[in-house]
Enzyme design. Structure first.
Site, mmCIF file in Angstrom:
data_model
loop_
_atom_site.group_PDB
_atom_site.id
_atom_site.type_symbol
_atom_site.label_atom_id
_atom_site.label_comp_id
_atom_site.label_asym_id
_atom_site.label_seq_id
_atom_site.Cartn_x
_atom_site.Cartn_y
_atom_site.Cartn_z
ATOM 1 N N HIS A 131 0.824 -1.211 0.000
ATOM 2 C CA HIS A 131 0.000 0.000 0.000
ATOM 3 C C HIS A 131 0.858 1.261 0.000
ATOM 4 O O HIS A 131 2.035 1.250 0.388
ATOM 5 C CB HIS A 131 -0.924 0.007 1.223
ATOM 6 C CG HIS A 131 -0.174 0.003 2.529
ATOM 7 N ND1 HIS A 131 0.383 1.135 3.083
ATOM 8 C CD2 HIS A 131 0.121 -1.002 3.388
ATOM 9 C CE1 HIS A 131 0.982 0.845 4.211
ATOM 10 N NE2 HIS A 131 0.845 -0.457 4.420
ATOM 11 N N GLU B 55 -2.470 -7.170 7.599
ATOM 12 C CA GLU B 55 -1.168 -7.092 8.249
ATOM 13 C C GLU B 55 -1.199 -7.870 9.564
ATOM 14 O O GLU B 55 -2.264 -8.150 10.124
ATOM 15 C CB GLU B 55 -0.798 -5.616 8.508
ATOM 16 C CG GLU B 55 0.558 -5.378 9.159
ATOM 17 C CD GLU B 55 1.736 -5.941 8.372
ATOM 18 O OE1 GLU B 55 1.858 -7.183 8.326
ATOM 19 O OE2 GLU B 55 2.549 -5.152 7.848
#
Length: 214
Positions: free
Chosen positions: A18, A94
């Site tokens: 990202h 994550e």
């Protein structure tokens, strides 16, 4: 530089970290157990630049993303350019860093030296007292990978995720030991490529490519 390969002979995962958030420049741990930050202005620009690169490449046929906001926003920029939907996969999230969330490595080392040493040494170690060990991250990332390889066999898939899951995919492709996770640099909005032939071992073709951001 073409990121995808012949769709008839391989399945290719294009791994996109990202774009930047407010926590990224300070290298603060930002997992799934703390805040869910949006892209910063810089991160939004990075996402658009990456989207343009992927659209020009023209090989991506599907987009899968972590459910966390910074990934969803990065994936949306690419998907809009590519004319594709975004498939959210919770297994691409994550790691949870527990009470270490929001801290830098230096701060964790100063406050939790023994716990940090154990975490760097063993994938079974729990970070931040209540976080997620890397061996658990590996299990769910393997599940996500296997689903994508089955569902999109012979195609190129964009996988938008975070440092720990993407490093894990690369480590598994290389057959490298768990400690290699700490020896890879994956910059914000970087692209890496892992190729899975229909027969034979996976291979890493690109790592931490940020040429589209210059």
């Amino acid at each position: 530089m073409t990121l995808g390969l012949d769709p008839g002979s391989t399945t290719t995962l294009v791994l996109l970290r990202h774009g930047e958030t407010a926590l990224t420049p300070g290298k603060r741990l930002s997992g799934s157990g703390g805040s869910d930050p949006a892209l910063s202005e810089t991160g939004s620009r990075q996402a658009e630049a990456t989207a343009a690169r992927l659209a020009a490449d023209g090989t991506v046929r599907a987009v899968a993303s972590s459910p966390l906001r910074r990934c969803r926003e990065t994936a949306a920029a690419a998907a809009n350019r590519l004319g594709l939907p975004v498939e959210i996969d919770d297994d691409l999230r994550e790691a949870d860093f527990g009470v270490w969330e929001g801290l830098t490595f230096a701060e964790v080392r100063a406050r939790y030296p023994e716990e940090m040493a154990a975490w760097l040494r063993s994938p079974a170690a729990v970070p931040g007292e209540t976080g997620e060990p890397f061996e658990a991250v590996t299990r769910r990332v393997e599940s996500a990978r296997d689903r994508l390889l089955t569902r999109y066999s012979g195609s190129t898939v964009l996988v938008v995720s975070h440092v720990a899951p993407l490093r894990t995919l690369i480590r598994l492709a290389l057959g490298a030991p768990p400690e290699s996770l700490f020896r890879m640099e994956l910059s914000a909005a970087s692209l890496s490529t892992v190729v899975y032939p229909s027969a034979g071992d996976a291979s890493v073709r690109f790592l931490n490519d940020t040429s589209h951001l210059r």
